[in-house]
Design an enzyme around this catalytic site. Structure first.
Site, PDB file in Angstrom:
ATOM      1  CB  CYS A 118      37.258 -17.681  24.948  1.00 11.25           C
ATOM      2  SG  CYS A 118      36.490 -18.585  26.310  1.00 11.25           S
ATOM      3  CG  HIS A 255      34.397 -14.685  23.757  1.00  6.89           C
ATOM      4  ND1 HIS A 255      33.727 -15.862  23.484  1.00  6.89           N
ATOM      5  CD2 HIS A 255      34.822 -14.786  25.039  1.00  6.89           C
ATOM      6  CE1 HIS A 255      33.755 -16.630  24.559  1.00  6.89           C
ATOM      7  NE2 HIS A 255      34.414 -16.008  25.515  1.00  6.89           N
ATOM      8  CG  ASN A 285      31.999 -18.143  27.452  1.00 13.75           C
ATOM      9  OD1 ASN A 285      32.375 -18.549  26.357  1.00 13.75           O
ATOM     10  ND2 ASN A 285      32.828 -17.594  28.325  1.00 13.75           N
TER      11      ASN A 285
END
Length: 328
Positions: A118, A255, A285
């Site tokens: 990520c 993020h 996500n």
């Protein structure tokens, strides 16, 4: 920060692509013990996009790249380098970036992938910035692209409801600045990792272990705890290196993992939610794709204006985390 002429990596264009298939929270109710309310309350996610059968990470990346190039008014043959941040490549090798290079019709330059889960896009931005500063490239196409739906365990309600697919891209171009925090472009970065935490978030397969792609595994509560602390710390360090303070930040573009993590991090940084770009409700996500997706979405909506100070930060498996401060 010393005020002297320096080369900056300035954002010239943004673009993104989301697969057509939209998956609402209700889709999971027949698969695992969950509800739309449970997912919304704990994550802030309402829907996400899944790649179609046969649609690969490079397919998404190429679409986002073309959009960014068009937005920048730059042709593919004017790009020197392509960097793709991804943890879900089409193949073990070659790099997705080389597939994007071919898809854009580029016969020159070089292309490579960055794998920091990520945090990958932050790492990719820092690499692009370093190459531009060093004079190794004048224009770099930086892409985050993922198909995390391919590594989901559909029996694990703690993970399968969280992730989505997509791609976002930025075109960075060398420009001369004065070496001050008033310059446009990337002003600073801060990268970190600690491999002792690898069991908190990982995939249980790989080339030299199982010979399979494996499934994503996560200890959510522990990841949450590390995320809030580490994200706020890395953002403050990057701001300090840029010669800026939190009250000078116009936008936090984090993020997009979980609304609770984003809110807690913003609070720890002393930023109101009005200064936070949020796309987690619509995208879920998307790992390395989440920051460029959020930047491109905000830019397309006209929310980002020239001169804005933007902080991007992310944490992912590794654990790997970091931040980039840039002036739009």
């Amino acid at each position: 920060m010393t005020d002297r002429p320096t080369t900056r990596a300035v954002v010239r264009g943004t673009g993104h692509y989301l697969p057509e298939r939209v998956i609402p929270n209700s889709w999971f109710e027949s698969k695992v013990d969950t509800t739309d309310e449970w997912i919304r309350t704990r994550t802030g996610i309402e829907r996400r996009h899944f790649a179609a059968e046969g649609q690969t990470t490079s397919d998404l990346a190429i679409r986002a790249a073309r959009a960014a190039l068009e937005n920048a008014g730059i042709a593919a043959d004017q790009i020197d380098t392509i960097i793709v941040a991804t943890s879900t490549p089409d193949l073990t090798f070659p790099a997705v970036a080389t597939m994007v290079q071919a898809g854009l019709g580029m016969k020159h330059g070089f292309a490579f992938d960055v794998q920091a889960v990520c945090a990958g896009f932050v790492y990719a931005l820092a690499n692009a910035d370093a190459m531009i500063r060093a004079g190794q490239a004048k224009r770099v196409l930086v892409i985050g692209a993922e198909t995390f739906s391919r590594i989901m365990d559909w029996t694990d309600r703690g993970t399968c409801v969280l992730f989505g697919d997509g791609a976002g891209a930025l075109v960075l171009e060398a420009a001369e600045g004065q070496g001050s925090s008033a310059d446009r472009g990337i002003l600073s970065s801060d990268l970190n990792s600690d491999g002792t935490y690898r069991d908190l978030l990982y995939v249980d397969g790989g080339v030299s272990t199982t010979g399979t792609a494996g499934y994503l595994r996560m200890q959510g509560n522990l990841v949450f705890r590390h995320a809030v602390e580490k994200l706020a710390e890395t953002a403050h360090r990057a701001l300090e290196r840029a010669g800026l303070t939190a009250d000078q930040v116009d936008w936090l573009v984090p993020h997009q993992a979980n609304l609770r993590i984003i809110s807690a991090t913003a609070q720890k940084m002393g930023l109101p939610m009005e200064k936070v770009v949020l796309t987690v409700a619509d995208h879920g996500n998307t790992s390395a794709a989440s920051i460029p997706l959020a930047l491109s979405t905000a830019a397309a909506e006209g929310r980002l204006t020239e001169g804005d100070v933007i902080v991007t930060e992310a944490i992912g498996g590794g654990l790997s985390w970091g931040s980039v401060v840039l002036r739009w």
